[in-house]
Design a protein around this motif. Structure first.
Motif, PDB file in Angstrom:
ATOM      1  N   MET A   1      10.161 -16.588 -11.309  1.00 38.35           N
ATOM      2  CA  MET A   1       9.695 -15.471 -12.146  1.00 38.35           C
ATOM      3  C   MET A   1       9.376 -14.243 -11.300  1.00 38.35           C
ATOM      4  O   MET A   1       9.771 -13.121 -11.639  1.00 38.35           O
ATOM      5  CB  MET A   1       8.465 -15.900 -12.949  1.00 38.35           C
ATOM      6  N   VAL A   2       8.647 -14.437 -10.198  1.00 36.23           N
ATOM      7  CA  VAL A   2       8.319 -13.308  -9.340  1.00 36.23           C
ATOM      8  C   VAL A   2       9.579 -12.753  -8.680  1.00 36.23           C
ATOM      9  O   VAL A   2       9.735 -11.537  -8.527  1.00 36.23           O
ATOM     10  CB  VAL A   2       7.285 -13.724  -8.272  1.00 36.23           C
ATOM     11  N   GLY A   3      10.511 -13.648  -8.318  1.00 37.32           N
ATOM     12  CA  GLY A   3      11.779 -13.209  -7.739  1.00 37.32           C
ATOM     13  C   GLY A   3      12.551 -12.312  -8.691  1.00 37.32           C
ATOM     14  O   GLY A   3      13.183 -11.336  -8.267  1.00 37.32           O
ATOM     15  N   ALA A   4      12.479 -12.644  -9.973  1.00 38.55           N
ATOM     16  CA  ALA A   4      13.161 -11.806 -10.971  1.00 38.55           C
ATOM     17  C   ALA A   4      12.522 -10.420 -11.046  1.00 38.55           C
ATOM     18  O   ALA A   4      13.215  -9.403 -11.188  1.00 38.55           O
ATOM     19  CB  ALA A   4      13.115 -12.486 -12.337  1.00 38.55           C
ATOM     20  N   LEU A   5      11.195 -10.372 -10.932  1.00 39.61           N
ATOM     21  CA  LEU A   5      10.516  -9.073 -10.945  1.00 39.61           C
ATOM     22  C   LEU A   5      10.878  -8.259  -9.703  1.00 39.61           C
ATOM     23  O   LEU A   5      10.972  -7.034  -9.767  1.00 39.61           O
ATOM     24  CB  LEU A   5       9.002  -9.267 -11.023  1.00 39.61           C
ATOM     25  N   ILE A   6      11.068  -8.950  -8.578  1.00 41.87           N
ATOM     26  CA  ILE A   6      11.508  -8.250  -7.359  1.00 41.87           C
ATOM     27  C   ILE A   6      12.941  -7.759  -7.526  1.00 41.87           C
ATOM     28  O   ILE A   6      13.267  -6.616  -7.201  1.00 41.87           O
ATOM     29  CB  ILE A   6      11.404  -9.191  -6.135  1.00 41.87           C
ATOM     30  N   LYS A   7      13.800  -8.633  -8.061  1.00 41.95           N
ATOM     31  CA  LYS A   7      15.223  -8.321  -8.205  1.00 41.95           C
ATOM     32  C   LYS A   7      15.440  -7.123  -9.122  1.00 41.95           C
ATOM     33  O   LYS A   7      16.301  -6.272  -8.868  1.00 41.95           O
ATOM     34  CB  LYS A   7      15.958  -9.540  -8.772  1.00 41.95           C
ATOM     35  N   THR A   8      14.653  -7.050 -10.178  1.00 45.74           N
ATOM     36  CA  THR A   8      14.813  -5.945 -11.134  1.00 45.74           C
ATOM     37  C   THR A   8      14.086  -4.684 -10.690  1.00 45.74           C
ATOM     38  O   THR A   8      14.158  -3.654 -11.368  1.00 45.74           O
ATOM     39  CB  THR A   8      14.291  -6.365 -12.523  1.00 45.74           C
ATOM     40  N   GLY A   9      13.352  -4.763  -9.581  1.00 43.72           N
ATOM     41  CA  GLY A   9      12.677  -3.593  -9.046  1.00 43.72           C
ATOM     42  C   GLY A   9      11.292  -3.342  -9.603  1.00 43.72           C
ATOM     43  O   GLY A   9      10.665  -2.325  -9.283  1.00 43.72           O
ATOM     44  N   VAL A  10      10.753  -4.277 -10.388  1.00 46.25           N
ATOM     45  CA  VAL A  10       9.447  -4.069 -11.016  1.00 46.25           C
ATOM     46  C   VAL A  10       8.344  -4.022  -9.966  1.00 46.25           C
ATOM     47  O   VAL A  10       7.511  -3.103  -9.953  1.00 46.25           O
ATOM     48  CB  VAL A  10       9.153  -5.182 -12.045  1.00 46.25           C
ATOM     49  N   ILE A  11       8.326  -5.008  -9.056  1.00 46.65           N
ATOM     50  CA  ILE A  11       7.262  -5.066  -8.047  1.00 46.65           C
ATOM     51  C   ILE A  11       7.388  -3.901  -7.068  1.00 46.65           C
ATOM     52  O   ILE A  11       6.388  -3.295  -6.664  1.00 46.65           O
ATOM     53  CB  ILE A  11       7.280  -6.426  -7.312  1.00 46.65           C
ATOM     54  N   ALA A  12       8.632  -3.563  -6.686  1.00 49.22           N
ATOM     55  CA  ALA A  12       8.832  -2.415  -5.789  1.00 49.22           C
ATOM     56  C   ALA A  12       8.338  -1.123  -6.442  1.00 49.22           C
ATOM     57  O   ALA A  12       7.746  -0.263  -5.782  1.00 49.22           O
ATOM     58  CB  ALA A  12      10.302  -2.294  -5.423  1.00 49.22           C
ATOM     59  N   HIS A  13       8.567  -0.996  -7.747  1.00 48.97           N
ATOM     60  CA  HIS A  13       8.109   0.188  -8.482  1.00 48.97           C
ATOM     61  C   HIS A  13       6.584   0.263  -8.471  1.00 48.97           C
ATOM     62  O   HIS A  13       6.010   1.336  -8.226  1.00 48.97           O
ATOM     63  CB  HIS A  13       8.624   0.126  -9.921  1.00 48.97           C
ATOM     64  N   LEU A  14       5.930  -0.890  -8.714  1.00 54.77           N
ATOM     65  CA  LEU A  14       4.470  -0.925  -8.701  1.00 54.77           C
ATOM     66  C   LEU A  14       3.927  -0.613  -7.310  1.00 54.77           C
ATOM     67  O   LEU A  14       2.954   0.137  -7.155  1.00 54.77           O
ATOM     68  CB  LEU A  14       3.967  -2.297  -9.163  1.00 54.77           C
ATOM     69  N   SER A  15       4.540  -1.198  -6.297  1.00 58.44           N
ATOM     70  CA  SER A  15       4.089  -0.979  -4.922  1.00 58.44           C
ATOM     71  C   SER A  15       4.271   0.475  -4.507  1.00 58.44           C
ATOM     72  O   SER A  15       3.408   1.066  -3.854  1.00 58.44           O
ATOM     73  CB  SER A  15       4.863  -1.895  -3.967  1.00 58.44           C
ATOM     74  N   ALA A  16       5.414   1.056  -4.874  1.00 52.84           N
ATOM     75  CA  ALA A  16       5.672   2.456  -4.530  1.00 52.84           C
ATOM     76  C   ALA A  16       4.689   3.380  -5.245  1.00 52.84           C
ATOM     77  O   ALA A  16       4.215   4.369  -4.674  1.00 52.84           O
ATOM     78  CB  ALA A  16       7.109   2.824  -4.896  1.00 52.84           C
ATOM     79  N   ALA A  17       4.378   3.043  -6.502  1.00 51.71           N
ATOM     80  CA  ALA A  17       3.406   3.849  -7.256  1.00 51.71           C
ATOM     81  C   ALA A  17       2.038   3.771  -6.599  1.00 51.71           C
ATOM     82  O   ALA A  17       1.310   4.770  -6.515  1.00 51.71           O
ATOM     83  CB  ALA A  17       3.337   3.361  -8.699  1.00 51.71           C
ATOM     84  N   LEU A  18       1.687   2.566  -6.119  1.00 51.90           N
ATOM     85  CA  LEU A  18       0.413   2.385  -5.422  1.00 51.90           C
ATOM     86  C   LEU A  18       0.380   3.226  -4.155  1.00 51.90           C
ATOM     87  O   LEU A  18      -0.621   3.898  -3.856  1.00 51.90           O
ATOM     88  CB  LEU A  18       0.224   0.901  -5.081  1.00 51.90           C
ATOM     89  N   ALA A  19       1.484   3.197  -3.411  1.00 47.88           N
ATOM     90  CA  ALA A  19       1.552   3.969  -2.167  1.00 47.88           C
ATOM     91  C   ALA A  19       1.505   5.478  -2.452  1.00 47.88           C
ATOM     92  O   ALA A  19       0.837   6.229  -1.746  1.00 47.88           O
ATOM     93  CB  ALA A  19       2.829   3.616  -1.411  1.00 47.88           C
ATOM     94  N   ALA A  20       2.209   5.915  -3.494  1.00 46.70           N
ATOM     95  CA  ALA A  20       2.254   7.341  -3.816  1.00 46.70           C
ATOM     96  C   ALA A  20       0.889   7.861  -4.273  1.00 46.70           C
ATOM     97  O   ALA A  20       0.531   9.009  -4.019  1.00 46.70           O
ATOM     98  CB  ALA A  20       3.287   7.588  -4.905  1.00 46.70           C
ATOM     99  N   ALA A  21       0.125   6.987  -4.929  1.00 47.43           N
ATOM    100  CA  ALA A  21      -1.169   7.403  -5.464  1.00 47.43           C
ATOM    101  C   ALA A  21      -2.203   7.652  -4.377  1.00 47.43           C
ATOM    102  O   ALA A  21      -3.222   8.297  -4.622  1.00 47.43           O
ATOM    103  CB  ALA A  21      -1.688   6.349  -6.438  1.00 47.43           C
ATOM    104  N   THR A  22      -1.962   7.153  -3.179  1.00 49.00           N
ATOM    105  CA  THR A  22      -2.945   7.280  -2.106  1.00 49.00           C
ATOM    106  C   THR A  22      -2.946   8.658  -1.466  1.00 49.00           C
ATOM    107  O   THR A  22      -3.914   9.024  -0.794  1.00 49.00           O
ATOM    108  CB  THR A  22      -2.671   6.238  -0.996  1.00 49.00           C
ATOM    109  N   GLY A  23      -1.856   9.412  -1.615  1.00 50.87           N
ATOM    110  CA  GLY A  23      -1.779  10.721  -0.976  1.00 50.87           C
ATOM    111  C   GLY A  23      -1.702  10.592   0.531  1.00 50.87           C
ATOM    112  O   GLY A  23      -1.179   9.626   1.059  1.00 50.87           O
ATOM    113  N   SER A  24      -2.242  11.571   1.245  1.00 52.12           N
ATOM    114  CA  SER A  24      -2.157  11.561   2.708  1.00 52.12           C
ATOM    115  C   SER A  24      -3.503  11.287   3.369  1.00 52.12           C
ATOM    116  O   SER A  24      -3.651  11.413   4.580  1.00 52.12           O
ATOM    117  CB  SER A  24      -1.628  12.920   3.197  1.00 52.12           C
ATOM    118  N   ASN A  25      -4.488  10.917   2.579  1.00 50.36           N
ATOM    119  CA  ASN A  25      -5.819  10.604   3.091  1.00 50.36           C
ATOM    120  C   ASN A  25      -5.845   9.174   3.605  1.00 50.36           C
ATOM    121  O   ASN A  25      -5.717   8.229   2.808  1.00 50.36           O
ATOM    122  CB  ASN A  25      -6.848  10.800   1.979  1.00 50.36           C
ATOM    123  N   PRO A  26      -6.041   8.921   4.919  1.00 44.17           N
ATOM    124  CA  PRO A  26      -6.019   7.550   5.459  1.00 44.17           C
ATOM    125  C   PRO A  26      -7.051   6.636   4.812  1.00 44.17           C
ATOM    126  O   PRO A  26      -6.755   5.478   4.515  1.00 44.17           O
ATOM    127  CB  PRO A  26      -6.310   7.755   6.948  1.00 44.17           C
TER     128      PRO A  26
END
Length: 429
Positions: free
Chosen positions: A293-318
């Motif tokens: 099930m998790v592999g399917a979410l990775i394959k379809t890009g769902v987890i990558a989308h969530l992770s990228a959104a998390l990374a983008a939300a942080t901005g440039s503040n360490p």
């Protein structure tokens, strides 16, 4: 993530997760059913399921569990677990909280040296026997040990599988983990003991009669096959050495466990059928379904989308990056198994580290702490959680999803808060 397959995969995952939470059907059936739906939707194919290193079933986890379950099954026949149970109960003088504190500390230390799954496989049988001797409910003790295993496992490179992925991506050594995370984990174990004293206070009832009976027992009498015990302990020591020497030998833990199980069955006189009966096959099947099930979410890009959104939300503040990575990882690791989550998030974290400079190394510790400690949040957040639930069910001490989760959420909230404070004080103040 705009195609219908991605949204259908999300719906299938949510549906299966809801069934696991509701416990209307067995969690293994829910996970396998969800995996079947993913395959039928085309969210993942046979190649992605069985052969892909990133989206497929993690056979290293499956065979590590199978090998260690077989070794534990052989050791169970020697009486060594009853020996340790009596020894522990006598040292604690039959007092329930002392017993729990002893088992929690042993579990945390062992999880730092071994992986947390191996540790709970070894400590759970002892716990069940201690509780039987003292007429105590086993569930609170098992839950406390799982929580301790995930905290202790965060302290070292080999303690939790996500740490190995992080070390590989970040070029981090065993000593890096030890210096940066072990001090915090030591404090968190003390905090866990205090929380256990409060959360499970109703079960800490001292039974003088039971305690007196235990104090009269002679633990050596529990060992009824000394030769098999020696064989089992020698093989277990070799397996542990293989785990610790992984950076030198380059044998995966799963290979070491299978070699150890095969060697022990080969040199002993135990029946292979008896050993295989000790393997928690429903637990292994649950993991397989969850990985699909998790592999399917990775394959379809769902987890990558969530992770990228998390990374983008942080901005440039360490500091903002570190704290959001910590909290976001904790939340997501409580929902999906932390191994595939970290495998997906590690490349994104590496990009953030490269771009930020300065205090960038703190992002790796934020990811590790969020994934490892967040695994405590729910009954399916970490491999050790699922393994212990399977053992408990098999031994008549069933732990429900919500029984585990209501304690896990409290411990996760407290430990993540303290981790955020630690990261801020150590790396930014």
């Amino acid at each position: 993530m705009s195609d219908w397959v991605s949204w259908a995969a999300i719906a299938a995952f949510v549906g299966a997760y809801a069934l696991i939470i509701s416990e209307r059907i067995h969690r293994t059936a829910a996970a396998l059913g969800g995996a079947g739906v993913m395959l039928a939707l085309g969210a993942i194919d046979a190649s992605g399921t069985f052969f892909d290193e990133h989206t497929g079933i993690d056979w290293n986890v499956i065979f590590l569990l199978m090998g260690m379950m077989a070794i534990v099954g052989v050791l169970r026949q020697t009486g060594v677990f009853e020996y340790v149970a009596i020894w522990a109960a006598k040292r604690a003088r039959g007092k329930p909280f002392r017993v729990m504190a002893m088992l929690v500390v042993i579990t945390a230390l062992a999880s730092a040296l071994l992986d947390n799954v191996t540790t709970v496989l070894l400590i759970a049988p002892v716990t069940l026997l201690v509780c039987e001797r003292l007429a105590l409910p086993a569930a609170p003790f098992l839950i406390a040990e799982v929580l301790a295993s995930n905290i202790g496992g965060a302290a070292t490179l080999v303690g939790d599988p996500p740490n190995i992925i992080i070390a590989s991506r970040g070029g981090l050594s065993f000593n890096d983990f030890l210096v940066n995370l072990a001090p915090l984990c030591a404090v968190l174990i003390v905090v866990l003991l205090a929380l256990c004293r409060l959360m499970f206070r109703k079960i800490f009832v001292f039974d003088e009669v039971r305690a007196a009976e235990v104090m009269e027992l002679e633990e050596r009498e529990a060992i009824h096959d000394p030769r098999l015990l020696i064989q089992g302990l020698v093989v277990l020591a070799l397996v542990v050495a293989g785990f610790v020497l992984h950076p030198v030998l380059h044998y995966e833990p799963s290979v070491v466990a299978l070699l150890g199980a095969g060697l022990l069955i080969g040199i002993s006189k135990v029946e292979t059928r008896e050993v295989l009966n000790e393997v928690e096959w429903p637990t292994l099947a649950f993991f397989a379904g969850l990985f699909v099930m998790v592999g399917a979410l990775i394959k379809t890009g769902v987890i990558a989308h969530l992770s990228a959104a998390l990374a983008a939300a942080t901005g440039s503040n360490p500091l903002g990056q570190a704290l959001l990575l910590l909290v976001g990882s904790a939340v997501l690791s409580g929902i999906v198994d932390n191994i595939p989550y970290v495998a997906t998030m590690a490349p994104i974290t590496a990009d953030l580290v490269e771009a930020s400079g300065g205090k960038s190394h703190v992002l790796w510790w934020a990811l590790a702490l969020g994934a490892d400690l967040g695994g405590n949040a729910t009954a399916v957040g970490a491999s050790a959680n699922v393994v212990v639930l399977g053992i408990a069910e098999r031994n008549g001490a069933r732990i429900s999803f919500w029984q585990f989760t209501r304690y896990g959420l409290v411990v996760t909230a407290v430990t993540i808060t303290l981790s955020a404070l630690y990261l801020w004080l150590r790396y930014f103040v």
